[in-house]
Each structure stands twice: as C-alpha cells, then as structure tokens.
Design a protein around this motif. Structure first.
Motif, PDB file in Angstrom:
ATOM      1  N   LYS A  31       0.834  -1.207   0.000  1.00  0.00           N
ATOM      2  CA  LYS A  31       0.000   0.000   0.000  1.00  0.00           C
ATOM      3  C   LYS A  31       0.867   1.255   0.000  1.00  0.00           C
ATOM      4  O   LYS A  31       0.596   2.213  -0.743  1.00  0.00           O
ATOM      5  CB  LYS A  31      -0.903  -0.022   1.229  1.00  0.00           C
ATOM      6  N   VAL A  32       1.914   1.259   0.812  1.00  0.00           N
ATOM      7  CA  VAL A  32       2.808   2.418   0.878  1.00  0.00           C
ATOM      8  C   VAL A  32       3.608   2.555  -0.419  1.00  0.00           C
ATOM      9  O   VAL A  32       3.784   3.668  -0.952  1.00  0.00           O
ATOM     10  CB  VAL A  32       3.758   2.286   2.089  1.00  0.00           C
ATOM     11  N   ALA A  33       4.084   1.434  -0.953  1.00  0.00           N
ATOM     12  CA  ALA A  33       4.907   1.482  -2.166  1.00  0.00           C
ATOM     13  C   ALA A  33       4.104   1.952  -3.374  1.00  0.00           C
ATOM     14  O   ALA A  33       4.654   2.607  -4.274  1.00  0.00           O
ATOM     15  CB  ALA A  33       5.520   0.114  -2.438  1.00  0.00           C
ATOM     16  N   TYR A  34       2.813   1.627  -3.403  1.00  0.00           N
ATOM     17  CA  TYR A  34       1.979   1.991  -4.547  1.00  0.00           C
ATOM     18  C   TYR A  34       0.837   2.908  -4.117  1.00  0.00           C
ATOM     19  O   TYR A  34      -0.297   2.767  -4.564  1.00  0.00           O
ATOM     20  CB  TYR A  34       1.424   0.722  -5.207  1.00  0.00           C
ATOM     21  N   VAL A  35       1.173   3.867  -3.264  1.00  0.00           N
ATOM     22  CA  VAL A  35       0.150   4.758  -2.725  1.00  0.00           C
ATOM     23  C   VAL A  35      -0.504   5.597  -3.818  1.00  0.00           C
ATOM     24  O   VAL A  35      -1.698   5.912  -3.750  1.00  0.00           O
ATOM     25  CB  VAL A  35       0.766   5.655  -1.629  1.00  0.00           C
ATOM     26  N   PHE A  36       0.239   5.939  -4.854  1.00  0.00           N
ATOM     27  CA  PHE A  36      -0.323   6.765  -5.914  1.00  0.00           C
ATOM     28  C   PHE A  36      -1.175   5.963  -6.895  1.00  0.00           C
ATOM     29  O   PHE A  36      -1.799   6.551  -7.775  1.00  0.00           O
ATOM     30  CB  PHE A  36       0.802   7.481  -6.660  1.00  0.00           C
ATOM     31  N   LYS A  37      -1.200   4.665  -6.773  1.00  0.00           N
ATOM     32  CA  LYS A  37      -2.080   3.835  -7.605  1.00  0.00           C
ATOM     33  C   LYS A  37      -3.526   3.894  -7.134  1.00  0.00           C
ATOM     34  O   LYS A  37      -4.436   3.462  -7.849  1.00  0.00           O
ATOM     35  CB  LYS A  37      -1.593   2.376  -7.592  1.00  0.00           C
ATOM     36  N   ARG A  38      -3.733   4.417  -5.904  1.00  0.00           N
ATOM     37  CA  ARG A  38      -5.076   4.582  -5.332  1.00  0.00           C
ATOM     38  C   ARG A  38      -5.857   3.266  -5.310  1.00  0.00           C
ATOM     39  O   ARG A  38      -7.034   3.212  -5.636  1.00  0.00           O
ATOM     40  CB  ARG A  38      -5.860   5.649  -6.106  1.00  0.00           C
ATOM     41  N   ARG A  39      -5.178   2.221  -4.928  1.00  0.00           N
ATOM     42  CA  ARG A  39      -5.843   0.926  -4.769  1.00  0.00           C
ATOM     43  C   ARG A  39      -6.274   0.745  -3.323  1.00  0.00           C
ATOM     44  O   ARG A  39      -5.644   1.272  -2.403  1.00  0.00           O
ATOM     45  CB  ARG A  39      -4.918  -0.222  -5.177  1.00  0.00           C
ATOM     46  N   LEU A  40      -7.339  -0.006  -3.126  1.00  0.00           N
ATOM     47  CA  LEU A  40      -7.805  -0.307  -1.777  1.00  0.00           C
ATOM     48  C   LEU A  40      -6.812  -1.222  -1.071  1.00  0.00           C
ATOM     49  O   LEU A  40      -6.111  -2.018  -1.704  1.00  0.00           O
ATOM     50  CB  LEU A  40      -9.185  -0.968  -1.830  1.00  0.00           C
ATOM     51  N   TYR A  41      -6.791  -1.113   0.254  1.00  0.00           N
ATOM     52  CA  TYR A  41      -5.895  -1.980   1.034  1.00  0.00           C
ATOM     53  C   TYR A  41      -6.216  -3.451   0.789  1.00  0.00           C
ATOM     54  O   TYR A  41      -5.310  -4.290   0.736  1.00  0.00           O
ATOM     55  CB  TYR A  41      -6.029  -1.650   2.525  1.00  0.00           C
ATOM     56  N   MET A  42      -7.496  -3.777   0.620  1.00  0.00           N
ATOM     57  CA  MET A  42      -7.869  -5.178   0.420  1.00  0.00           C
ATOM     58  C   MET A  42      -7.310  -5.726  -0.889  1.00  0.00           C
ATOM     59  O   MET A  42      -7.037  -6.924  -0.987  1.00  0.00           O
ATOM     60  CB  MET A  42      -9.390  -5.325   0.445  1.00  0.00           C
ATOM     61  N   GLU A  43      -7.123  -4.886  -1.888  1.00  0.00           N
ATOM     62  CA  GLU A  43      -6.501  -5.364  -3.122  1.00  0.00           C
ATOM     63  C   GLU A  43      -5.052  -5.772  -2.866  1.00  0.00           C
ATOM     64  O   GLU A  43      -4.581  -6.792  -3.386  1.00  0.00           O
ATOM     65  CB  GLU A  43      -6.568  -4.272  -4.187  1.00  0.00           C
ATOM     66  N   HIS A  44      -4.353  -4.977  -2.074  1.00  0.00           N
ATOM     67  CA  HIS A  44      -2.980  -5.343  -1.719  1.00  0.00           C
ATOM     68  C   HIS A  44      -2.962  -6.620  -0.870  1.00  0.00           C
ATOM     69  O   HIS A  44      -2.026  -7.421  -0.976  1.00  0.00           O
ATOM     70  CB  HIS A  44      -2.314  -4.198  -0.956  1.00  0.00           C
ATOM     71  N   LEU A  45      -3.970  -6.788  -0.033  1.00  0.00           N
ATOM     72  CA  LEU A  45      -4.038  -8.003   0.783  1.00  0.00           C
ATOM     73  C   LEU A  45      -4.251  -9.235  -0.088  1.00  0.00           C
ATOM     74  O   LEU A  45      -3.712 -10.316   0.201  1.00  0.00           O
ATOM     75  CB  LEU A  45      -5.164  -7.879   1.814  1.00  0.00           C
ATOM     76  N   ILE A  46      -5.026  -9.092  -1.171  1.00  0.00           N
ATOM     77  CA  ILE A  46      -5.201 -10.210  -2.111  1.00  0.00           C
ATOM     78  C   ILE A  46      -3.857 -10.562  -2.753  1.00  0.00           C
ATOM     79  O   ILE A  46      -3.512 -11.734  -2.902  1.00  0.00           O
ATOM     80  CB  ILE A  46      -6.246  -9.847  -3.188  1.00  0.00           C
ATOM     81  N   VAL A  47      -3.089  -9.528  -3.123  1.00  0.00           N
ATOM     82  CA  VAL A  47      -1.750  -9.774  -3.679  1.00  0.00           C
ATOM     83  C   VAL A  47      -0.884 -10.516  -2.660  1.00  0.00           C
ATOM     84  O   VAL A  47      -0.172 -11.474  -2.990  1.00  0.00           O
ATOM     85  CB  VAL A  47      -1.078  -8.442  -4.080  1.00  0.00           C
ATOM     86  N   ALA A  48      -0.951 -10.091  -1.399  1.00  0.00           N
ATOM     87  CA  ALA A  48      -0.150 -10.731  -0.353  1.00  0.00           C
ATOM     88  C   ALA A  48      -0.564 -12.185  -0.156  1.00  0.00           C
ATOM     89  O   ALA A  48       0.280 -13.075  -0.006  1.00  0.00           O
ATOM     90  CB  ALA A  48      -0.295  -9.954   0.956  1.00  0.00           C
ATOM     91  N   LEU A  49      -1.863 -12.443  -0.160  1.00  0.00           N
ATOM     92  CA  LEU A  49      -2.347 -13.821   0.037  1.00  0.00           C
ATOM     93  C   LEU A  49      -1.891 -14.726  -1.098  1.00  0.00           C
ATOM     94  O   LEU A  49      -1.421 -15.844  -0.864  1.00  0.00           O
ATOM     95  CB  LEU A  49      -3.868 -13.825   0.148  1.00  0.00           C
ATOM     96  N   HIS A  50      -2.028 -14.256  -2.337  1.00  0.00           N
ATOM     97  CA  HIS A  50      -1.601 -15.089  -3.464  1.00  0.00           C
ATOM     98  C   HIS A  50      -0.083 -15.263  -3.483  1.00  0.00           C
ATOM     99  O   HIS A  50       0.413 -16.334  -3.850  1.00  0.00           O
ATOM    100  CB  HIS A  50      -2.087 -14.461  -4.772  1.00  0.00           C
TER     101      HIS A  50
END
Length: 408
Positions: free
Chosen positions: A296-315
């Motif tokens: 989330k911090v690394a791609y803060v300007f992508k304006r993605r939801l935290y849950m999208e990053h969590l999906i990336v982390a889970l996969h």
C-alpha cells in the motif's frame, strides 16, 4: 349471493422433489437445501460418512473442481489469479485466504515428514553427544553407542553413493566424488572424537571409584549472553535496563526453561526442525497484513484499496508455500528413489534449483503485472519490499522458534 369457484389450475410440471418434502423442524414445504421459513438445512449429521467428508473439504478448503483450476495458474502464471479476482471473476477459483491456509497447512506438514536432522550429523547439535552430561559409566556407554550408531548409519548411506560416483564415467563427477569423500572423512573424524570423549569420561569415573573421590560433575550446557560467565538466574541473570523488574524476571524464567530443554534437543535434533517448521506458518500469517501495508505504501499513488494489496499478499504467500511444498516433495523423492544413482541425484538437484530460481522471479513478474509500472520502479520497489520483508520474517521466525523451544 353465490360466489363462483375459481377455475382449476391448469396442469403443469410437477414440483421438484425437494418441494414435495416437508421440513422436519417446522413442517414447511421445502424448495431447496434449506427451509425458507426456519433456516434449517436439509442435510444433517445422520448420513453417509463419505458425504460428511466431502462437505468438510468443500466448506473448509473449497476442495472441489475449483482446486486444480486454481493451483496451476498459482504456480505457473504470475499475477493471473490476483487480476482475475480483482476483475470480479471469483467463483471459478478457490478464495485467496482459504487457498493460502490450505497450502500452508499441507506444506509444513509434509515438511515435517520429509526433512530430518537425523541425517545431518545430529550428535553435533549444541556441541554435545550426551557423553559430557552423563552421570555414570553406564550412561556414558549408552550415549557413546547411540552416537556411533547414528554416525555408522550415515557412513552406510554414503558408501553406495561414493561407489556409484566412482564407477559412473559418463558424468563429470570429480567434484561430487570429492564432496562425498569429504563428508565420509568428517564422519570418520566424528567417530574418533566420540570414542576419545567417551574414553576420557569413563577414565574419570573409574579414577573416582578407585580413589574414593567425588565423581566428575556432569558438564551441562550453559547459555551465555554477555561477559565470560554463563547465564544463571540468581548470580548472572539477563537484565535489560529499559524494562521493569517483572519483565526481566519473566525473561529469565523463559531462559531457564530453554536451558532445561537443551538436553532434549541434543537427544532428538528433529525437535528443533519441528519448532522451526511450526514457527514459519504462524509467522507468515502474522506478517500478511504488514506485507499488504508495505505494498500500500509502495503503490500509494495507484489509489488501490488496502484489500486489493491483501489479495496480492495472500496469493504471493500461497505461491511461496506451494513452491516449498514442491521442494519438500522433490527432496523426499530424491531420498527415496535415488539414494545411490548419481544421475538421478543430479536431476533432482536441478529440479530443486529451478524451484529456488522460480520463486523470486515469479514474485517479481507478479508485482509487475498486477501494478503495471515500468521495470526500473518495479525492480526498485521489489528489492526494497523484499529486503524489509525478509528481515521481518527472519526476526519473526527466530522469535517464534525460540518461544516454541522454551515451551517444548
């Protein structure tokens, strides 16, 4: 005034079988697998056990037709599952959390079965074979025989490998022969050291018997944190100035537990392996939200939801566990099928090397495809996130492992 009767309903298709059965709880006609009036399911526990097993696999692990449809892209198509899930195409795949949970459980269970410290010169763990802690001659002899038996088994396993490597002229195996002979020489040196250590200890006990003096004191393992004196709860405890007294007391109690468990680890080194493999999955679960926060911090300007990053982390974590599972299976097959064939050993080693190389490459490609940035920024962010996460994982695994060893 007479009322006209409504015309009879036209004949139509019969109701489904479920609609012709009443709910056992409230008597309402059923229209599906659940009663729409009281909510009770049609299926109960009084049925065939096989159907119960199927329901558990489906509800807990989603083990059905979606599983093979999920595992292959998880292993071979970086970022594909994540993009599919974010795009809304979810029903055809196992959900990310269940996927990670299921693979992590299976991976580290298989790891405990296939890995063993028993084949890695276990008598050297902690620098003691049990001879130095023996309290009489009988215990010294038992510890010596136990250590020598383990070393003999190691040498017996190496002997056919050396013979095959020497006879196989089709493979450039000079390095392999040298490594095997070096390992055999190390085992021989360990046997000599064990015998000398046991003889010295037995001589000390016999001298005490002849002179009537006190027997030699068992040389227990002592932990040492600072200075030249070993740790002691009373005379040399650990004291951290920034912590209150009760916290320091708790730390020293745990150190005492750990010191008492060291002889058990020397006797059975696989306890340490089990502690490590038990610590890693729990550490991964705890670090999942932190890894998503890093993204989330690394791609803060992508304006993605935290849950999208969590999906990336889970996969990402599910893939790592699946790759480790393949590694453990490969190592198990290598030990089972090719203990004496050098060509087969090389083939298995190549497979293991390919898995190790694919793991970071997969994660890099996944990060590139999911977030869609250019290669320079992707490489930079991948390196920073990977370094930070590796440090957190190392500290977390060490802390969890020590906690496991304390409470053996």
């Amino acid at each position: 005034m007479s009322t006209s009767q409504p015309p009879p309903a036209a004949a139509g298709p019969s109701l489904p079988r479920a609609a012709q059965v009443a709910c056992a709880n409230c008597g309402t006609a059923l229209l599906g697998d659940h009663c729409y009036a009281c909510g009770q399911p049609v299926k109960g526990l009084v049925r065939h056990f096989s159907s119960l097993v199927g329901d558990v696999l489906d509800s807990v692990f989603e083990w059905d037709g979606r599983t093979p449809r999920t595992l292959w892209p998880l292993l071979a198509r970086p970022g594909y599952l994540t993009l599919e899930y974010i795009a809304g195409r979810r029903i055809r795949y196992v959900s990310p959390f269940r996927l990670f949970f299921f693979i992590a459980v299976v991976t580290f269970f298989i790891g405990k079965l296939t890995l063993s410290f028993g084949g890695e010169n276990p008598v050297q763990l902690g620098g003691d074979s049990g001879i130095e802690t023996a309290r009489d001659i009988a215990e010294v002899e038992q510890a010596r025989d136990r250590a020598l038996a383990r070393l003999a088994a190691e040498r017996a396993e190496l002997a056919p490998k050396i013979a095959v490597a020497e006879d196989d002229a089709r493979i450039p195996n000079v390095g392999a022969i040298t490594g095997l002979r070096t390992a055999d020489a190390a085992l021989q040196a360990s046997e000599t050291a064990i015998r000398a250590q046991a003889d010295e200890r037995i001589a000390a006990f016999r001298k005490a018997e002849q002179t009537g003096g006190p027997p030699p004191v068992p040389r227990l393992h002592r932990l040492q944190f600072s200075g030249s004196e070993p740790w002691d709860a009373e005379t040399n405890p650990v004291r951290i100035a920034s912590l209150p007294g009760f916290a320091n007391d708790w730390i020293n109690r745990q150190i005492g537990r750990l010191e008492k468990n060291i002889p058990r680890l020397q006797e059975d080194p696989d306890l340490f392996k089990d502690a490590v493999l038990g610590a890693i999955p729990s550490t991964l679960f705890l670090l999942l939200p932190l890894f998503a926060l890093m993204l989330k911090v690394a791609y803060v300007f992508k304006r993605r939801l935290y849950m999208e990053h969590l999906i990336v982390a889970l996969h990402s974590h599910a893939f790592l566990c699946l790759a480790l599972l393949l590694m453990f299976v490969t190592m198990g097959l290598e030990h089972w099928l090719a203990p004496t064939q050098l060509a087969a050993l090389i083939a298995f080693d190549l497979v293991e090397a390919a898995i190790w190389i694919w793991m970071p490459l997969y994660l890099l490609l996944m990060q590139k495809r999911v977030y869609g940035q250019g290669w320079p920024m992707t490489l930079f962010k991948f390196g920073v996130i990977g370094l930070c996460y590796s440090i957190l994982l190392s500290f977390g695994a060490v802390f969890t492992t020590i906690t496991s060893l304390v409470w053996l």
